[in-house]
Design a protein around this motif. Sequence first.
Motif, PDB file in Angstrom:
ATOM      1  N   TYR A 118     -91.166   8.142  34.448  1.00 44.86           N
ATOM      2  CA  TYR A 118     -90.926   7.795  33.062  1.00 44.86           C
ATOM      3  C   TYR A 118     -92.156   7.064  32.892  1.00 44.86           C
ATOM      4  CZ  TYR A 118     -89.260   5.122  29.330  1.00 44.86           C
ATOM      5  OH  TYR A 118     -89.007   4.460  28.044  1.00 44.86           O
ATOM      6  N   SER A 119     -92.681   7.569  31.539  1.00 45.61           N
ATOM      7  CA  SER A 119     -93.972   7.185  30.996  1.00 45.61           C
ATOM      8  C   SER A 119     -93.842   6.387  29.725  1.00 45.61           C
ATOM      9  CB  SER A 119     -94.684   8.241  31.028  1.00 45.61           C
ATOM     10  OG  SER A 119     -95.599   8.354  32.097  1.00 45.61           O
ATOM     11  N   PRO A 120     -93.470   5.195  29.594  1.00 41.96           N
ATOM     12  CA  PRO A 120     -93.237   4.609  28.080  1.00 41.96           C
ATOM     13  C   PRO A 120     -94.770   4.515  27.393  1.00 41.96           C
ATOM     14  CG  PRO A 120     -92.839   2.917  29.864  1.00 41.96           C
ATOM     15  CD  PRO A 120     -93.086   4.312  30.467  1.00 41.96           C
ATOM     16  N   SER A 126     -92.565   9.655  25.890  1.00 38.57           N
ATOM     17  CA  SER A 126     -91.853   8.758  25.906  1.00 38.57           C
ATOM     18  C   SER A 126     -90.435   9.191  25.027  1.00 38.57           C
ATOM     19  CB  SER A 126     -92.266   7.333  25.591  1.00 38.57           C
ATOM     20  OG  SER A 126     -92.713   7.431  24.323  1.00 38.57           O
ATOM     21  N   THR A 131     -88.995  15.335  30.834  1.00 37.01           N
ATOM     22  CA  THR A 131     -90.630  15.264  30.912  1.00 37.01           C
ATOM     23  C   THR A 131     -91.181  16.458  31.497  1.00 37.01           C
ATOM     24  OG1 THR A 131     -90.091  12.888  31.519  1.00 37.01           O
ATOM     25  CG2 THR A 131     -92.501  14.061  32.286  1.00 37.01           C
TER      26      THR A 131
END
Length: 177
Positions: A118-120, A126, A131
Amino acid sequence: MKLHAGVNMVYLIGLMGAGKSTVGKILARVLKWEFIDLDHKIEVLTGKDIPKIFDEEGEEGFRNHETKVLKETAGLNKKIIACGGGIVTRPDNIEFLTSEIVVWLNLTPAEAAARLGYSPDRPLLSGCKDTLVELNEILTERREAYAKTAEIHIDSGDQSPEIITGNIMIALERQRV
Ligand code: S3P
């Protein structure tokens, strides 16, 4: 380890999660050059982090900053430059990079997704539902541009950063400018 005198700047490109910053720092250490991260330069220039820039100025605004900081690297010496994954979305940037030594760190969307999780901090990921699906689409759009912009193609998905750095060094030693 002997590089041709014309090899004095190296740009790293590739999908998010390809390892551009990690590998770039190791490569810079090995060569005793300076490492520059263009995303970081943009954050310093604007005083905002990347998600905030996307939020307030949109992707177009971010891309304008990206082109500016890329072009500011012209004429520098002994630098390893990590570009953001979308650097090849503008023909202008591709044209600039075509006269430089560019390394494409290539990996599959599945490998990138596994690394990123998970890449905020990455606005293009995001907000998305999946993804892997998103990265797949992004790579499909950009693959050709990455391939034609970089003379040196290195697989970065299933190797350690040290091995990848070693493979880049081998390719750079063969480089004649
Ligand atoms: C982007 C990649 C990011 C950053 C921005 C947009 C892209 O950099 O520039 O979120 O369009 O692929 P990294 O490739 O270093 O994650």
